[in-house]
Design an enzyme around this catalytic site. Structure first.
Site, short mmCIF file in Angstrom:
data_model
loop_
_atom_site.label_atom_id
_atom_site.label_comp_id
_atom_site.label_asym_id
_atom_site.label_seq_id
_atom_site.Cartn_x
_atom_site.Cartn_y
_atom_site.Cartn_z
N ASP A 193 0.83 -1.20 0.00
CA ASP A 193 0.00 0.00 0.00
C ASP A 193 0.87 1.26 0.00
O ASP A 193 0.69 2.15 0.81
CB ASP A 193 -0.93 -0.02 1.21
N ASP A 247 -1.53 -2.78 -4.01
CA ASP A 247 -1.84 -1.35 -3.97
C ASP A 247 -0.57 -0.54 -4.23
O ASP A 247 0.13 -0.12 -3.30
CB ASP A 247 -2.49 -0.95 -2.65
N TYR A 305 -2.05 4.01 -6.35
CA TYR A 305 -3.27 4.71 -5.93
C TYR A 305 -3.73 5.71 -7.01
O TYR A 305 -4.39 6.71 -6.72
CB TYR A 305 -3.10 5.39 -4.58
N ASN A 349 -6.80 -3.93 -4.34
CA ASN A 349 -8.04 -3.36 -4.87
C ASN A 349 -7.80 -2.09 -5.68
O ASN A 349 -8.57 -1.79 -6.61
CB ASN A 349 -9.02 -3.06 -3.73
N HIS A 360 -3.32 -9.75 -0.69
CA HIS A 360 -3.59 -8.36 -0.34
C HIS A 360 -4.47 -8.24 0.91
O HIS A 360 -4.13 -7.51 1.85
CB HIS A 360 -4.24 -7.61 -1.50
N HIS A 370 -11.53 -2.66 7.11
CA HIS A 370 -11.55 -3.91 6.33
C HIS A 370 -11.73 -5.15 7.22
O HIS A 370 -11.30 -6.25 6.84
CB HIS A 370 -10.28 -4.05 5.49
N HIS A 418 -3.50 -3.99 2.57
CA HIS A 418 -4.90 -3.54 2.58
C HIS A 418 -5.24 -2.66 3.79
O HIS A 418 -5.75 -1.56 3.62
CB HIS A 418 -5.83 -4.75 2.51
N VAL A 419 -4.96 -3.13 4.98
CA VAL A 419 -5.20 -2.35 6.19
C VAL A 419 -3.99 -1.45 6.41
O VAL A 419 -2.87 -1.93 6.49
CB VAL A 419 -5.42 -3.25 7.42
N HIS A 420 -4.23 -0.15 6.54
CA HIS A 420 -3.12 0.81 6.60
C HIS A 420 -2.59 0.93 8.03
O HIS A 420 -2.65 1.98 8.68
CB HIS A 420 -3.56 2.16 6.06
#
Length: 485
Positions: free
Chosen positions: A171, A198, A201, A236, A321, A331, A358-360
């Site tokens: 990410d 990711d 962006y 995503n 991801h 999420h 996925h999870v920041h």
């Protein structure tokens, strides 16, 4: 006895202190930790287009956005990719083992694509095959005064005790926090990146800016990705389903720009594949492609697990991801569908570690599983399982969406350490029995080692196999009682 002590390798002290660090950073002895660190971060906004981080190389039609990835199953090939902005030019890579003496060459392919009214530059992918293990290669792309030169190091020969250091990033995006993560990673000494999805962006933009932000990101990561392979997986933000712009083909930009060696592992899609590198077997899954029973990804993974040979590549690593275990409000439970399909395979095949994004935020689990639960019976909660992987979420690269700072309370029993900060991880494989793991927080612009532990190999760390090992593997039993992974 004295002779054995003096002949121990120099990393003995490093591992010993890593074990001590583990005790202070989330080991079983101290139980679960939710970090109270408050991040003083730069704003989560993208770096402006005209910033030097996105500088266009000098020269007419000069190659840009250069990046490499592994090009085969076993690490003896590299895919070199780049973009020429104005004209196709030559899709040829000159390379060799001495700088400016290129005795070999390979010819690649060229293509471009449109996204709404944006038209990409000419995207080149070139496969360099037949490389020697553990060798530094220099390569040149482009023509005349606009040509550019880079280098890369091939991995050691496939083998159970081949040491190797991976970086793990997810990410990332292209903010000032992203830049901090990338620069810190480049000083880590890691030799390849495991990227958990990711990338740019760019999908947070509209119309022509979508393609333009893919271009800036390609130039942004070039200073690392042109010199060492980044093993790609999708998230995503690569889907880019934008019907209001007439763009309805998923992963269109990503698939044109980022090649993977999927055919080498008998996959039918660039989105899921496997590679072997040094002593690791790395499986890349796609969280956003069908994976339930009888789908192509499900059938491929079933066969890929059969190809894993822990005698040659003892370290079994999976990238995806969406995290399967996640105690953040962001999420939450999104990975449950993939968990219900694949978790029993992960346990049965004794996967060592699974990295997700996925999870920041950052989170690490204990070895746990929930394979005994179904919709009608069984234990509802994850339980300790020595055959299960360690699950690590590293979706904290620095993107413009900001940090996911709301963890669920109370902290679940399976969660060992969690913190909402930007950073990157490294996994340094020492031999067939153990590896050193570090998560490094970007603390106000400085790299801070925050969570670390000694990871024991699931295949070779069993008592029966350990007795058969040579004396050089003594370290595992020395620190085994401290780091129970």
């Amino acid at each position: 006895m004295t002779g054995n002590v003096t002949s121990r390798p120099s990393w003995f002290i490093q591992v010993f202190f890593t074990a001590i660090t583990f005790l202070s950073c989330g080991g079983r002895v101290h139980g679960r930790i939710t970090s109270t660190f408050i991040r003083s971060e730069w704003p989560s906004v993208d770096i402006p287009f005209n910033n030097e981080a996105f500088a266009v190389p000098k020269g007419h039609n000069a190659p840009q956005q250069v990046h490499i990835t592994q090009g085969d199953y076993d690490g003896k090939a590299v895919i070199v990719s780049w973009v020429t902005p104005d004209a196709p030019g030559l899709s040829i890579v000159h390379f060799g083992t001495s700088p400016e003496r290129y005795t070999l060459s390979a010819e690649g392919t060229t293509a471009n694509y449109t996204f709404h009214n944006y038209k990409s530059g000419y995207i080149h992918h070139c496969l360099l095959e037949g490389l020697k293990y553990d060798t530094k290669y220099y390569y040149k792309i482009g023509e005349g005064d606009s040509s550019r030169e880079f280098w890369f190091q091939t991995p050691p020969k496939i083998g159970p005790d081949a040491p190797y250091k991976f970086g793990i990033i997810g990410d990332l995006g292209q903010t000032y926090n992203s830049l901090s993560t990338l620069e810190h990673y480049m000083h880590s000494g890691a030799q390849a990146v495991l990227f958990v999805g990711d990338l740019s962006y760019a999908d947070r933009y509209q119309y022509d800016d979508v393609g333009s932000r893919w271009d800036t990101w390609g130039r942004f990561v070039e200073k690392s990705a042109a010199y060492q392979p980044w093993i790609w997986s999708v998230g995503n933000h690569e889907i880019e389903y934008m019907p209001y712009m007439g763009e309805v083909i998923p992963f269109k930009s990503y698939l044109h720009r980022y090649a993977t060696p999927y055919l080498a592992s008998k996959s039918i899609s660039p989105l899921w594949y496997a590679v072997r590198r040094a002593s690791a077997h790395i499986i890349v899954l796609s969280s956003y492609s069908p994976f339930v029973k009888y789908t192509p990804q499900w059938m491929w993974l079933r066969e890929e697990f059969k190809r894993v040979d822990r005698e040659k590549t003892p370290w079994l690593i999976v990238l995806m991801h969406i995290p399967i275990y996640n105690s953040n409000d962001a999420h939450f439970m999104e990975g449950e569908s993939m968990r219900s399909v694949f978790e029993s395979w992960f346990v049965r095949n004794k996967v060592d570690v699974i990295f997700a994004g996925h999870v920041h935020a950052y989170e690490r689990s204990y070895r746990i599983s929930n394979i005994h639960y179904n919709v009608s019976t069984g234990d509802r909660y994850p339980v300790p399982d020595e055959s299960a992987p360690v699950y690590i979420t590293v979706g904290d690269g620095g993107n413009q969406e900001g940090l996911a700072g709301r963890f669920r309370d109370p902290q679940p029993e399976y969660s060992a350490f969690r913190e909402a900060s930007y950073g990157h991880s490294t996994l340094e494989i020492k031999n067939r029995t153990h590896a050193l793991y570090h998560w490094n927080r970007n603390d106000d612009g400085k790299k801070v080692a925050t969570d670390s532990f000694v990871l024991h190999n699931q295949f070779w760390a069993t008592n029966g196999r350990r007795r058969k090992l040579k004396k050089k593997h003594y370290l595992t039993s020395l620190v085994g009682h401290i780091a129970a992974y």
